[in-house]
Motif scaffolding. Structure first.
Motif, PDB file in Angstrom:
ATOM      1  N   ASP A 111      55.010  42.520  36.616  1.00  0.00           N
ATOM      2  CA  ASP A 111      54.142  43.246  35.681  1.00  0.00           C
ATOM      3  C   ASP A 111      52.734  43.366  36.261  1.00  0.00           C
ATOM      4  N   ASP A 112      51.837  43.900  35.457  1.00  0.00           N
ATOM      5  CA  ASP A 112      50.470  44.177  35.920  1.00  0.00           C
ATOM      6  C   ASP A 112      49.679  42.924  36.279  1.00  0.00           C
ATOM      7  N   ALA A 113      50.115  41.764  35.809  1.00  0.00           N
ATOM      8  CA  ALA A 113      49.393  40.523  36.115  1.00  0.00           C
ATOM      9  C   ALA A 113      49.398  40.220  37.616  1.00  0.00           C
ATOM     10  N   TYR A 114      50.384  40.702  38.338  1.00  0.00           N
ATOM     11  CA  TYR A 114      50.474  40.484  39.784  1.00  0.00           C
ATOM     12  C   TYR A 114      49.497  41.363  40.562  1.00  0.00           C
ATOM     13  N   TRP A 115      49.034  42.439  39.967  1.00  0.00           N
ATOM     14  CA  TRP A 115      48.218  43.413  40.688  1.00  0.00           C
ATOM     15  C   TRP A 115      47.005  42.813  41.409  1.00  0.00           C
ATOM     16  N   PRO A 116      46.157  41.982  40.767  1.00  0.00           N
ATOM     17  CA  PRO A 116      44.974  41.474  41.495  1.00  0.00           C
ATOM     18  C   PRO A 116      45.336  40.690  42.759  1.00  0.00           C
ATOM     19  N   GLU A 117      46.358  39.854  42.670  1.00  0.00           N
ATOM     20  CA  GLU A 117      46.794  39.097  43.852  1.00  0.00           C
ATOM     21  C   GLU A 117      47.341  40.048  44.913  1.00  0.00           C
ATOM     22  N   TYR A 118      48.171  40.986  44.477  1.00  0.00           N
ATOM     23  CA  TYR A 118      48.739  41.977  45.390  1.00  0.00           C
ATOM     24  C   TYR A 118      47.630  42.741  46.102  1.00  0.00           C
ATOM     25  N   LEU A 119      46.686  43.267  45.353  1.00  0.00           N
ATOM     26  CA  LEU A 119      45.598  44.064  45.914  1.00  0.00           C
ATOM     27  C   LEU A 119      44.850  43.286  46.990  1.00  0.00           C
ATOM     28  N   ARG A 120      44.475  42.057  46.682  1.00  0.00           N
ATOM     29  CA  ARG A 120      43.700  41.238  47.617  1.00  0.00           C
ATOM     30  C   ARG A 120      44.512  40.908  48.867  1.00  0.00           C
ATOM     31  N   THR A 121      45.694  40.360  48.671  1.00  0.00           N
ATOM     32  CA  THR A 121      46.491  39.882  49.805  1.00  0.00           C
ATOM     33  C   THR A 121      47.046  41.035  50.633  1.00  0.00           C
ATOM     34  N   TRP A 122      47.581  42.059  49.987  1.00  0.00           N
ATOM     35  CA  TRP A 122      48.136  43.201  50.704  1.00  0.00           C
ATOM     36  C   TRP A 122      47.060  43.863  51.558  1.00  0.00           C
ATOM     37  N   THR A 123      45.859  43.998  50.987  1.00  0.00           N
ATOM     38  CA  THR A 123      44.773  44.652  51.710  1.00  0.00           C
ATOM     39  C   THR A 123      44.336  43.838  52.920  1.00  0.00           C
ATOM     40  N   ILE A 124      44.249  42.532  52.781  1.00  0.00           N
ATOM     41  CA  ILE A 124      43.891  41.679  53.931  1.00  0.00           C
ATOM     42  C   ILE A 124      44.890  41.886  55.069  1.00  0.00           C
ATOM     43  N   TRP A 125      46.172  41.822  54.749  1.00  0.00           N
ATOM     44  CA  TRP A 125      47.184  42.011  55.787  1.00  0.00           C
ATOM     45  C   TRP A 125      47.178  43.438  56.326  1.00  0.00           C
ATOM     46  N   ASN A 126      46.817  44.396  55.499  1.00  0.00           N
ATOM     47  CA  ASN A 126      46.699  45.765  55.994  1.00  0.00           C
ATOM     48  C   ASN A 126      45.555  45.890  57.002  1.00  0.00           C
ATOM     49  N   HIS A 127      44.463  45.177  56.761  1.00  0.00           N
ATOM     50  CA  HIS A 127      43.365  45.163  57.743  1.00  0.00           C
ATOM     51  C   HIS A 127      43.891  44.670  59.094  1.00  0.00           C
ATOM     52  N   VAL A 128      44.714  43.628  59.056  1.00  0.00           N
ATOM     53  CA  VAL A 128      45.284  43.084  60.293  1.00  0.00           C
ATOM     54  C   VAL A 128      46.145  44.147  60.984  1.00  0.00           C
ATOM     55  N   ARG A 129      46.948  44.864  60.208  1.00  0.00           N
ATOM     56  CA  ARG A 129      47.782  45.925  60.793  1.00  0.00           C
ATOM     57  C   ARG A 129      46.917  47.006  61.434  1.00  0.00           C
ATOM     58  N   ALA A 130      45.823  47.361  60.775  1.00  0.00           N
ATOM     59  CA  ALA A 130      44.928  48.386  61.330  1.00  0.00           C
ATOM     60  C   ALA A 130      44.325  47.922  62.650  1.00  0.00           C
TER      61      ALA A 130
END
Length: 136
Positions: free
Chosen positions: A103-122
């Motif tokens: 549900d939407d409660a996961y969104w803040p954790e997802y946003l933070r963690t996914w974005t950090i790992w996306n920076h690494v991919r970039a």
């Protein structure tokens, strides 16, 4: 520089641009939305990105970088394979799958963690592009 190296460098550059765009525009834009809207938008993005052109470039880049490794340009090939391809498969995709199930409660954790790992991919994709062009 050989043709495969030039194509591999171009492909890693394309992936770098995609990851960069997510890091500097898409994810910050989604962060401005309420969790319900942001999660819904990201779920749509995750569906739409699984298209033939993206999959050709994403998977094709991995194949080309594998060829580069076997042809002696080990560093450039491995940086993409580990820092972009495998990271996507073992971190970002599982997070996308969890986003689909939660549900939407996961969104803040997802946003933070996914974005950090996306920076690494970039960064890994950019590094791979440069290193392949330098012949390593």
């Amino acid at each position: 520089m050989g043709t495969i190296t030039l194509i591999a460098a171009t492909a890693t550059g394309l992936m770098a641009g995609l990851f960069f765009a997510f890091s500097v525009a898409v994810m910050p834009g989604l962060a401005d939305l309420p969790a319900e809207q942001a999660r819904a938008a990201m779920r749509r993005i995750n569906v739409r990105i699984q298209n033939p052109l993206f999959l050709l470039v994403f998977l094709g880049t991995a194949v080309l970088c594998g060829i580069e490794v076997f042809q002696g340009r080990i560093v450039g090939g491995l940086i993409y394979l580990a820092g972009s391809f495998l990271l996507t498969m073992f971190v970002n995709v599982p997070m996308n799958n969890r986003l689909e199930r939660t549900d939407d409660a996961y969104w803040p954790e997802y946003l933070r963690t996914w974005t950090i790992w996306n920076h690494v991919r970039a960064v890994a994709s950019i590094a791979s592009t440069v290193i392949l062009l330098l012949g390593f």
